[in-house]
Design a protein around this motif. Structure first.
Motif, PDB file in Angstrom:
ATOM      1  N   ILE A  87      -3.667  -5.577   7.447  1.00 55.53           N
ATOM      2  CA  ILE A  87      -2.404  -6.300   7.315  1.00 55.53           C
ATOM      3  C   ILE A  87      -2.564  -7.297   6.175  1.00 55.53           C
ATOM      4  CG2 ILE A  87      -0.739  -7.846   8.440  1.00 55.53           C
ATOM      5  CD1 ILE A  87      -0.895  -5.003   9.683  1.00 55.53           C
ATOM      6  N   VAL A  88      -1.689  -7.199   5.188  1.00 52.84           N
ATOM      7  CA  VAL A  88      -1.681  -8.122   4.062  1.00 52.84           C
ATOM      8  C   VAL A  88      -0.320  -8.787   4.010  1.00 52.84           C
ATOM      9  CG1 VAL A  88      -1.849  -8.375   1.553  1.00 52.84           C
ATOM     10  CG2 VAL A  88      -3.266  -6.683   2.723  1.00 52.84           C
ATOM     11  N   VAL A  89      -0.322 -10.106   4.008  1.00 52.67           N
ATOM     12  CA  VAL A  89       0.918 -10.860   3.835  1.00 52.67           C
ATOM     13  C   VAL A  89       0.677 -11.822   2.684  1.00 52.67           C
ATOM     14  CG1 VAL A  89       2.547 -12.475   4.865  1.00 52.67           C
ATOM     15  CG2 VAL A  89       1.603 -10.611   6.238  1.00 52.67           C
ATOM     16  N   ASN A  90       1.394 -11.599   1.604  1.00 52.01           N
ATOM     17  CA  ASN A  90       1.170 -12.387   0.402  1.00 52.01           C
ATOM     18  C   ASN A  90       2.047 -13.622   0.307  1.00 52.01           C
ATOM     19  OD1 ASN A  90      -1.067 -11.293  -1.025  1.00 52.01           O
ATOM     20  ND2 ASN A  90       0.126  -9.437  -1.295  1.00 52.01           N
ATOM     21  N   HIS A 133       0.428 -14.198  -3.093  1.00 56.45           N
ATOM     22  CA  HIS A 133       0.122 -12.881  -3.688  1.00 56.45           C
ATOM     23  C   HIS A 133      -1.338 -12.798  -4.139  1.00 56.45           C
ATOM     24  CE1 HIS A 133       4.342 -11.909  -3.469  1.00 56.45           C
ATOM     25  NE2 HIS A 133       4.578 -13.112  -3.922  1.00 56.45           N
ATOM     26  N   ALA A 134      -2.232 -13.333  -3.314  1.00 58.15           N
ATOM     27  CA  ALA A 134      -3.656 -13.395  -3.666  1.00 58.15           C
ATOM     28  C   ALA A 134      -4.396 -12.094  -3.396  1.00 58.15           C
ATOM     29  CB  ALA A 134      -4.324 -14.532  -2.906  1.00 58.15           C
ATOM     30  N   PHE A 135      -3.855 -11.243  -2.526  1.00 56.00           N
ATOM     31  CA  PHE A 135      -4.591 -10.069  -2.084  1.00 56.00           C
ATOM     32  C   PHE A 135      -4.015  -8.798  -2.693  1.00 56.00           C
ATOM     33  CE2 PHE A 135      -5.084 -13.255   1.284  1.00 56.00           C
ATOM     34  CZ  PHE A 135      -6.435 -13.470   1.135  1.00 56.00           C
ATOM     35  N   ALA A 136      -4.896  -8.059  -3.348  1.00 62.12           N
ATOM     36  CA  ALA A 136      -4.535  -6.829  -4.050  1.00 62.12           C
ATOM     37  C   ALA A 136      -5.218  -5.644  -3.364  1.00 62.12           C
ATOM     38  CB  ALA A 136      -4.990  -6.934  -5.508  1.00 62.12           C
TER      39      ALA A 136
END
Length: 157
Positions: A87-90, A133-136
């Motif tokens: 799970i990625v929440v930017n 938006h740190a996680f790519a």
């Protein structure tokens, strides 16, 4: 942030931590520290999961998490447990599932650690950043590789 690649050096350092005779909590703290330093994240936690609860084993960052234990159905970590997916929440301010750990967090990634044989989620690597938006995709791939290594570690306790 630094480029995240599961290189031989990092693999060897993680393996050395996992195979050391150190107590479980010390190993988990060293792992969280290594991941935070290598990736430049603001905070990293290593959690164990059972049917009812998600509980921090250790973390690395400025302070302890606001919720060191919480229901397995809550937060972004709970969503990772429920779905078995990363799970990625930017922008955590826009996601009602986010449990506020730090008021400065803008992005979070929760990566399931799965049982090495049956595939059930038994832990979580959770990383937070003060940047939106740190996680790519590179973060997802890197932390998923780390989670694969941690499956047996979480399961053995």
């Amino acid at each position: 942030m630094k480029e995240k690649v599961m290189d031989t050096s990092l693999f060897e350092r993680l393996s050395a931590i996992l195979s050391s005779a150190d107590p479980r909590a010390h190993k988990a703290r060293r792992i969280a520290e290594l991941l935070r330093e290598e990736c430049g994240y603001h905070w990293v936690g290593v959690y164990e999961v059972d049917s009812a609860e998600i509980a921090a084993i250790a973390w690395s960052g400025p302070t302890a998490p606001a919720y060191p234990r919480f229901p397995a159905s809550k937060g972004l970590c709970g969503e990772a447990v429920r779905t078995g997916e990363i799970i990625v929440v930017n922008d955590v301010a826009t996601d009602p599932r986010y449990l506020t750990t730090f008021t400065t967090t803008r992005s979070e990634i929760a990566v399931p650690i799965k049982h090495p044989i049956i595939g059930r989620t038994i832990g979580i690597i959770d990383a937070e950043s003060e940047l939106p938006h740190a996680f790519a995709p590179a973060d997802c791939n890197f932390l998923e590789d780390c989670a694969l290594m941690l499956g047996a570690f979480i399961d053995s306790h």
